[in-house]
Scaffold this active site. Structure first.
Site, PDB file in Angstrom:
ATOM      1  N   ASP A   1       3.881  57.590  -5.147  1.00  0.00           N
ATOM      2  CA  ASP A   1       3.645  56.940  -3.849  1.00  0.00           C
ATOM      3  C   ASP A   1       4.839  56.119  -3.373  1.00  0.00           C
ATOM      4  O   ASP A   1       4.681  55.240  -2.535  1.00  0.00           O
ATOM      5  CB  ASP A   1       2.382  56.079  -3.907  1.00  0.00           C
ATOM      6  CG  ASP A   1       2.327  55.191  -5.140  1.00  0.00           C
ATOM      7  OD1 ASP A   1       3.339  55.148  -5.877  1.00  0.00           O
ATOM      8  OD2 ASP A   1       1.294  54.552  -5.363  1.00  0.00           O
TER       9      ASP A   1
ATOM     10  N   LYS B   1       4.022  40.709 -12.536  1.00  0.00           N
ATOM     11  CA  LYS B   1       3.377  39.884 -11.513  1.00  0.00           C
ATOM     12  C   LYS B   1       3.394  38.384 -11.810  1.00  0.00           C
ATOM     13  O   LYS B   1       2.335  37.747 -11.932  1.00  0.00           O
ATOM     14  CB  LYS B   1       1.948  40.368 -11.296  1.00  0.00           C
ATOM     15  CG  LYS B   1       1.921  41.827 -10.885  1.00  0.00           C
ATOM     16  CD  LYS B   1       0.574  42.329 -10.459  1.00  0.00           C
ATOM     17  CE  LYS B   1       0.706  43.738  -9.935  1.00  0.00           C
ATOM     18  NZ  LYS B   1      -0.100  44.746 -10.537  1.00  0.00           N
TER      19      LYS B   1
ATOM     20  N   ASP C   1       6.339  51.270  -1.102  1.00  0.00           N
ATOM     21  CA  ASP C   1       5.195  51.871  -1.783  1.00  0.00           C
ATOM     22  C   ASP C   1       4.146  52.122  -0.703  1.00  0.00           C
ATOM     23  O   ASP C   1       3.619  51.166  -0.125  1.00  0.00           O
ATOM     24  CB  ASP C   1       4.711  50.858  -2.835  1.00  0.00           C
ATOM     25  CG  ASP C   1       3.348  51.194  -3.410  1.00  0.00           C
ATOM     26  OD1 ASP C   1       2.699  52.136  -2.930  1.00  0.00           O
ATOM     27  OD2 ASP C   1       2.935  50.490  -4.345  1.00  0.00           O
TER      28      ASP C   1
END
Ligand code: GTP
Length: 363
Positions: free
Chosen positions: A108, A159, A219
């Protein structure tokens, strides 16, 4: 050296629902062409002639489109996972097909990355593999990758809170790996390459190198990003062979139309009423029809979408075969699934997602 590429296309694409109820994410169109076909073109341009598609969710749509790859001048092999094996488990699952160093592409990622240059970098550096990185303003939604001046990677931080991020360089989802890394992936269970395999490889004292570029990169797995990717192609920010202004197979029918505000890209057999206003930043799929006094902008409509008289659509994605009734309002952030009918006069809330899983589709 004849290179192979594994493309990870097994995800469910939950963030793109309801679009992905009817179309698996890799087959979602970008400028009216399935996204994965664009990725295949990039591989071909880089001299890669063999792709292994690690699929799982709605694989038939992918197999039907690409077949054995002969029409692209490539060899395409499929590995279909009964249950998702994760981004590294998917690689372990195709081990028997891998003959040497190979590219891995997240299915993606829309990018202008030069794969040949990345291969050259790997040849210069050696080591077990190279990871493409990009710089982002806010790394908190990404996997940060820490490396030294020579490019040698020392840590992965998934993250992190924004103010604790060790770097603004993040994993961009394209890797070039030596075959030996497959030995480090446990078989027959789900394994994440970002969370397990890469940290494990460096813990074993193997070298992974960072390849940071400032290429266009996005993305497309979320609606906002999907729309942004189209805007960027239309504006020229993402280099893709698209004419500026009014483009696409249906462009001729729109030239001279007083209500067309470029940039607009249209597939064949598009019908736009003389009193409608379309654009800017609009992509229309094949066979779309736009009724009298309708206004459609900053949106992507797939094939055969019918927009009734006086309807207003802004910053929305509408899947194939949907009908937007007369005077309906489809505002910012709306995502409308395949064959959905929006009743005339309906005013949707911003960010509305309309469409349910189709009968017979995997849940
Ligand atoms: P979301 O559900 O919206 O998070 O999307 P996703 O399921 O595609 O997950 P994500 O965007 O994190 O996946 C990144 C890439 O890896 C995509 O190209 C996915 O198709 C692919 N992918 C994720 N999980 C698997 C898996 O278990 N097997 C395979 N073969 N591919 C996967």
């Amino acid at each position: 050296m004849l290179m192979q590429a594994v493309i990870l296309v097994g995800g469910e694409g939950t963030r793109l629902r309801p679009l992905t109820y009817g179309t698996p994410k890799p087959m979602v169109p970008i400028m009216n062409v399935p996204f994965l076909a664009r990725t295949m073109e990039r591989l071909y341009e880089a001299g890669i002639r063999e792709a292994i598609l690690a699929a799982g969710y709605m694989p038939q749509a992918i197999v039907d489109y690409f077949g054995d790859g002969a029409s692209l001048g490539m060899k395409v092999t499929y590995a279909i996972e009964e249950t998702p094996l994760g981004t590294a488990g998917a690689l372990k699952n195709v081990e028997e097909h891998i003959t040497g160093a190979f590219f891995v592409l997240n299915g993606d990622i829309f990018t202008s990355l030069d794969l040949r240059a990345m291969l050259q970098y790997h040849k210069e550096k050696g080591g077990a593999g190279v990871l493409h990185l990009i710089r982002v303003e806010d790394p908190s939604a990404f996997g940060c990758v820490v490396h030294d001046e020579s490019g040698r990677i020392s840590a992965f931080v998934e993250k992190p809170p924004k103010d604790e991020a060790p770097t603004d360089e993040v994993n961009a989802g394209t890797y070039l790996l030596e075959r030996e890394i497959l030995e480090y992936i446990p078989a027959a269970r789900a394994v994440s390459i970002e969370r397990e395999t890469f940290p494990d490889i460096i813990a074993r004292g193997k070298q992974l190198y960072a390849y940071t570029t400032n290429d266009y990169w996005i993305d497309v797995g979320r609606p906002e990003q999907y729309l942004a990717a189209h805007r960027d192609v239309l504006s020229g920010a993402m280099p893709l062979a698209v004419e500026p202004g009014i483009s696409g197979e249906g462009a001729d029918a729109l030239r001279g139309h007083p209500g067309v505000v470029p940039p607009v890209h249209a597939g064949p057999d598009v019908v736009v009423d003389a009193s409608a206003t379309i654009g800017p930043n609009l992509v229309l799929g094949a066979g779309c029809s736009i009724g009298a006094d309708a206004a459609v902008k900053d949106s992507v409509l797939w094939d055969r979408v019918s927009v009734g008289a006086g309807a207003i659509i802004e910053e929305a994605i509408v899947a194939s075969g949907a009908t937007i009734g007369a005077h309906a309002r489809v505002p910012r952030g709306s995502v409308i699934g395949h064959d959905v009918e929006i009743e005339p006069g309906t005013a949707l809330e911003p960010g509305a997602r309309v469409g349910a899983p189709q009968r017979g589709a995997p849940s």
